[in-house]
Every structure is written in C-alpha cells, then in structure tokens.
Design a protein around this motif. Sequence first.
Motif, PDB file in Angstrom:
ATOM      1  N   ARG A   1       0.027  12.284  -0.342  1.00 38.21           N
ATOM      2  CA  ARG A   1       1.328  12.818   0.083  1.00 38.21           C
ATOM      3  C   ARG A   1       2.241  11.705   0.591  1.00 38.21           C
ATOM      4  NH1 ARG A   1      -1.832  17.147   1.955  1.00 38.21           N
ATOM      5  NH2 ARG A   1      -1.344  19.062   0.844  1.00 38.21           N
ATOM      6  N   GLY A   2       1.645  10.745   1.281  1.00 39.69           N
ATOM      7  CA  GLY A   2       2.429   9.626   1.789  1.00 39.69           C
ATOM      8  C   GLY A   2       3.126   8.871   0.677  1.00 39.69           C
ATOM      9  N   TRP A   3       2.415   8.648  -0.434  1.00 42.24           N
ATOM     10  CA  TRP A   3       3.052   7.986  -1.580  1.00 42.24           C
ATOM     11  C   TRP A   3       4.097   8.898  -2.210  1.00 42.24           C
ATOM     12  CZ3 TRP A   3       2.650   9.837  -6.657  1.00 42.24           C
ATOM     13  CH2 TRP A   3       3.393   9.091  -7.576  1.00 42.24           C
ATOM     14  N   TYR A   4       3.701  10.152  -2.498  1.00 42.90           N
ATOM     15  CA  TYR A   4       4.603  11.061  -3.206  1.00 42.90           C
ATOM     16  C   TYR A   4       5.901  11.289  -2.434  1.00 42.90           C
ATOM     17  CZ  TYR A   4       6.382  14.967  -5.847  1.00 42.90           C
ATOM     18  OH  TYR A   4       7.183  15.779  -6.609  1.00 42.90           O
ATOM     19  N   LEU A   5       5.813  11.401  -1.138  1.00 38.27           N
ATOM     20  CA  LEU A   5       6.990  11.674  -0.306  1.00 38.27           C
ATOM     21  C   LEU A   5       7.693  10.404   0.174  1.00 38.27           C
ATOM     22  CD1 LEU A   5       5.526  14.620   1.794  1.00 38.27           C
ATOM     23  CD2 LEU A   5       7.088  14.760  -0.184  1.00 38.27           C
ATOM     24  N   SER A   6       7.160   9.246  -0.204  1.00 38.20           N
ATOM     25  CA  SER A   6       7.756   7.983   0.243  1.00 38.20           C
ATOM     26  C   SER A   6       9.182   7.839  -0.272  1.00 38.20           C
ATOM     27  CB  SER A   6       6.925   6.787  -0.232  1.00 38.20           C
ATOM     28  OG  SER A   6       7.040   6.625  -1.644  1.00 38.20           O
ATOM     29  N   GLU A   7       9.975   7.124   0.477  1.00 36.75           N
ATOM     30  CA  GLU A   7      11.361   6.862   0.076  1.00 36.75           C
ATOM     31  C   GLU A   7      11.400   6.182  -1.288  1.00 36.75           C
ATOM     32  OE1 GLU A   7      15.067   4.130   1.628  1.00 36.75           O
ATOM     33  OE2 GLU A   7      13.725   5.012   3.118  1.00 36.75           O
ATOM     34  N   GLN A   8      10.472   5.239  -1.519  1.00 37.60           N
ATOM     35  CA  GLN A   8      10.454   4.507  -2.780  1.00 37.60           C
ATOM     36  C   GLN A   8      10.227   5.444  -3.966  1.00 37.60           C
ATOM     37  OE1 GLN A   8       8.553   3.796  -0.132  1.00 37.60           O
ATOM     38  NE2 GLN A   8       9.272   1.810   0.583  1.00 37.60           N
TER      39      GLN A   8
END
Length: 99
Positions: A66-73
């Motif tokens: 989730r941290g990657w998917y929701l990351s700003e990048q």
Amino acid sequence: MTAYIVFQRETTQDQQALDRYSARADATFAGHDVQVLVDYGRHDVLEGPPVEGVVVLRFPDAAAARGWYLSEQYQEVVQDRLQGASYRAVLVDGVDAGA
C-alpha cells in the motif's frame, strides 16, 4: 507476511498513455522493497474472460504494498495507466513458509 499486487490488463484504450506509464513506472519503485515477479510474460487464461497481460509485484507485507501504491511517486504516473487501459488490481497476502 509477504504480499503481492496482481495487475491484470483487460483492454487497452490509449496505447500512448500506456507508453507514458511504462516509461515512468519503474522509477516509482525507488525506496520501496518491491520485486517484480511477472511483467507481461506469456500467459494462458485457464478460467474467466481473456486478459491482455499480467504483472505481479512482491512486497514484504501489505503495508509496504500500500505504501508503494499510494506513494506520491506512483500516484503521479498511475493516471496514465488508468487512462490507457482497463485494469484489475488486487492486493493479496501470501502464505508464510511452513504454513
């Protein structure tokens, strides 16, 4: 527990948008513990409607996924993917070794 994000591309609407996404997506992995296990390789649909392609990403746990998917990048580039094609994306927990 290991977690996976599975992307299934169902139909393409805008190849140029997908090309923009493809050119930028890998850079969003920087700083995230992610491993690409499947990247649009040969596939054979055994059940259900046809898909154009499949991507499988492995993360240490669901929070990391989730941290990657929701990351700003990632959120900066995902709009091109969503414009370019119809996808199904599923976050799923893996099975612990020995379970």
